[in-house]
Write a protein that holds these residues in place. Sequence first.
Motif, short mmCIF file in Angstrom:
data_model
loop_
_atom_site.label_atom_id
_atom_site.label_comp_id
_atom_site.label_asym_id
_atom_site.label_seq_id
_atom_site.Cartn_x
_atom_site.Cartn_y
_atom_site.Cartn_z
N PRO A 79 47.90 76.43 9.82
CA PRO A 79 48.60 75.17 10.14
C PRO A 79 49.43 74.63 8.97
O PRO A 79 50.55 74.14 9.19
CB PRO A 79 47.45 74.21 10.48
CG PRO A 79 46.31 75.09 10.89
CD PRO A 79 46.46 76.37 10.12
N GLU A 80 48.91 74.73 7.74
CA GLU A 80 49.69 74.23 6.58
C GLU A 80 50.98 75.03 6.42
O GLU A 80 52.04 74.48 6.12
CB GLU A 80 48.88 74.33 5.27
CG GLU A 80 47.67 73.40 5.19
CD GLU A 80 46.48 73.90 6.00
OE1 GLU A 80 46.37 75.13 6.21
OE2 GLU A 80 45.66 73.05 6.44
N ASP A 81 50.88 76.34 6.62
CA ASP A 81 52.07 77.18 6.48
C ASP A 81 53.06 76.93 7.63
O ASP A 81 54.28 77.00 7.44
CB ASP A 81 51.69 78.66 6.43
CG ASP A 81 51.14 79.04 5.06
OD1 ASP A 81 50.93 78.13 4.22
OD2 ASP A 81 50.93 80.25 4.82
N GLN A 82 52.53 76.62 8.79
CA GLN A 82 53.43 76.27 9.91
C GLN A 82 54.21 75.01 9.56
O GLN A 82 55.42 74.92 9.82
CB GLN A 82 52.63 76.04 11.20
CG GLN A 82 52.06 77.31 11.78
CD GLN A 82 51.12 77.04 12.96
OE1 GLN A 82 50.91 75.89 13.35
NE2 GLN A 82 50.56 78.09 13.51
N ALA A 83 53.52 74.05 8.94
CA ALA A 83 54.19 72.81 8.54
C ALA A 83 55.24 73.11 7.47
O ALA A 83 56.35 72.55 7.51
CB ALA A 83 53.18 71.79 8.03
N ARG A 84 54.94 74.03 6.55
CA ARG A 84 55.92 74.41 5.52
C ARG A 84 57.12 75.09 6.16
O ARG A 84 58.26 74.89 5.76
CB ARG A 84 55.27 75.35 4.48
CG ARG A 84 54.30 74.61 3.55
CD ARG A 84 53.52 75.57 2.66
NE ARG A 84 54.38 76.43 1.89
CZ ARG A 84 54.35 77.77 1.90
NH1 ARG A 84 53.47 78.41 2.65
NH2 ARG A 84 55.15 78.46 1.16
N CYS A 85 56.87 75.92 7.17
CA CYS A 85 57.98 76.58 7.89
C CYS A 85 58.87 75.52 8.55
O CYS A 85 60.11 75.63 8.52
CB CYS A 85 57.45 77.52 8.96
SG CYS A 85 56.78 79.06 8.32
N LEU A 131 54.69 77.32 16.34
CA LEU A 131 55.93 77.20 15.54
C LEU A 131 57.06 76.63 16.39
O LEU A 131 57.86 75.83 15.91
CB LEU A 131 56.35 78.57 15.02
CG LEU A 131 55.89 79.00 13.63
CD1 LEU A 131 56.54 80.33 13.28
CD2 LEU A 131 56.24 77.96 12.57
N SER A 132 57.12 77.05 17.65
CA SER A 132 58.15 76.51 18.55
C SER A 132 57.98 75.00 18.69
O SER A 132 58.95 74.23 18.64
CB SER A 132 58.06 77.16 19.93
OG SER A 132 58.24 78.56 19.83
N LEU A 133 56.72 74.60 18.84
CA LEU A 133 56.40 73.17 18.97
C LEU A 133 56.86 72.41 17.73
O LEU A 133 57.48 71.35 17.83
CB LEU A 133 54.88 73.06 19.12
CG LEU A 133 54.26 71.86 19.82
CD1 LEU A 133 54.87 71.65 21.19
CD2 LEU A 133 52.75 72.09 19.95
N ALA A 134 56.59 72.99 16.57
CA ALA A 134 56.92 72.32 15.31
C ALA A 134 58.43 72.25 15.09
O ALA A 134 58.93 71.29 14.51
CB ALA A 134 56.25 73.05 14.14
N LEU A 135 59.17 73.26 15.53
CA LEU A 135 60.61 73.30 15.24
C LEU A 135 61.48 72.69 16.35
O LEU A 135 62.65 72.39 16.12
CB LEU A 135 61.08 74.75 14.99
CG LEU A 135 61.10 75.16 13.52
CD1 LEU A 135 59.69 75.24 12.95
CD2 LEU A 135 61.82 76.50 13.33
N LEU A 136 60.89 72.52 17.53
CA LEU A 136 61.72 72.07 18.66
C LEU A 136 62.45 70.74 18.44
O LEU A 136 63.63 70.63 18.81
CB LEU A 136 60.89 72.01 19.94
CG LEU A 136 61.19 73.14 20.92
CD1 LEU A 136 60.20 73.18 22.06
CD2 LEU A 136 62.62 73.07 21.46
N PRO A 137 61.81 69.75 17.81
CA PRO A 137 62.57 68.50 17.61
C PRO A 137 63.87 68.74 16.83
O PRO A 137 64.92 68.21 17.19
CB PRO A 137 61.59 67.62 16.81
CG PRO A 137 60.23 68.16 17.16
CD PRO A 137 60.41 69.63 17.37
#
Length: 272
Positions: A79-85, A131-137
């Motif tokens: 999760p931390e790396d997903q946030a960094r991505c 990752l899609s969820l995190a980047l979609l906005p």
Amino acid sequence: MKLDRARALLTGAAGGIGREAAQALAARGAGLLLVGRRAEPLEDLARTLGQQFSRSFGALRAGEAPMDIAWLAADITCPEDQARCAEAAEACGVDLLIHNAGLPAFGRFETLDAERLQALMAVNLIAPMQLSLALLPGLRRKPQAAIVAIGSVLGRLGLPGHVAYGASKAGLRGFCEGLRRELADTRVRVQYLGPRAVATGFNSPEAEAHRLASGSRADPPAQVARALVALIERGEAERHLGFPERLAGPINACLPTLLDGPLGRQARSLPA
Ligand SMILES: NC(=O)c1ccc[n+]([C@@H]2O[C@H](COP(=O)([O-])OP(=O)(O)OC[C@H]3O[C@@H](n4cnc5c(N)ncnc54)[C@H](OP(=O)(O)O)[C@@H]3O)[C@@H](O)[C@H]2O)c1
């Protein structure tokens, strides 16, 4: 999508297909954010592409302007790396998210251990969704944007020896199909590429022996990269590679039991 104006976050960038995809995208003028767990091969790839295409390259550093070809070492299941991505994607202006990282799992289903199964689903299915969820906005705010998943022919054709892997890719395909329809009224395209076997280090010697015994072919990774570029540039929803695999998919969707006999016989050449 016009690739000369795009900036792609590519997961699994230093792998067999990833390297060729990075090369093909850079050749079309796309900026890149290369992601993988190991820093060294990413750094090496960024340098090679930067020198080849006379583009700036280097590690992504907080507070500094991103290079044309930037890289970030990250485990996409963490999760931390997903946030960094997601932060890195924002900093780089990513408008193209390519889910390419993947794990294999060849062999009889009963030989798979629970830990491997968990890791397989985490990398091949859950992480791309997260990752899609995190980047979609961020993607929604771009004038053009796409989420592209590298699936597999096994995402629409269940085969002996590839039960769990095929399930992970079928899930990925289902995710792409649903999201594509959900985002139909937005500027974000969702696309899926389904290669058949590809000649990279992904497949074990046992998997290769089984593939040869079942008479199916493997494509070079550069061919997959060309198909990826064509899929993105043409805005296609899905593209599947190889014949007869392309034909077997729709037959399987309409009349799955028709293929149970011939495909079921492939179980005979599986290792015990
Ligand atoms: N080769 C085939 O026969 C074939 C056929 C159809 C579809 N595909 C699909 O194509 C994609 C690429 O396959 P490939 O043949 O290029 O395999 P590969 O050479 O093994 O590359 C896979 C990449 O995924 C990265 N990766 C794995 N786990 C990760 C994680 N937790 N976080 C971040 N990165 C991770 C690895 O990088 P690090 O080790 O540096 O993390 C590696 O570079 C996969 O999704 C695969 O399922 C492959």
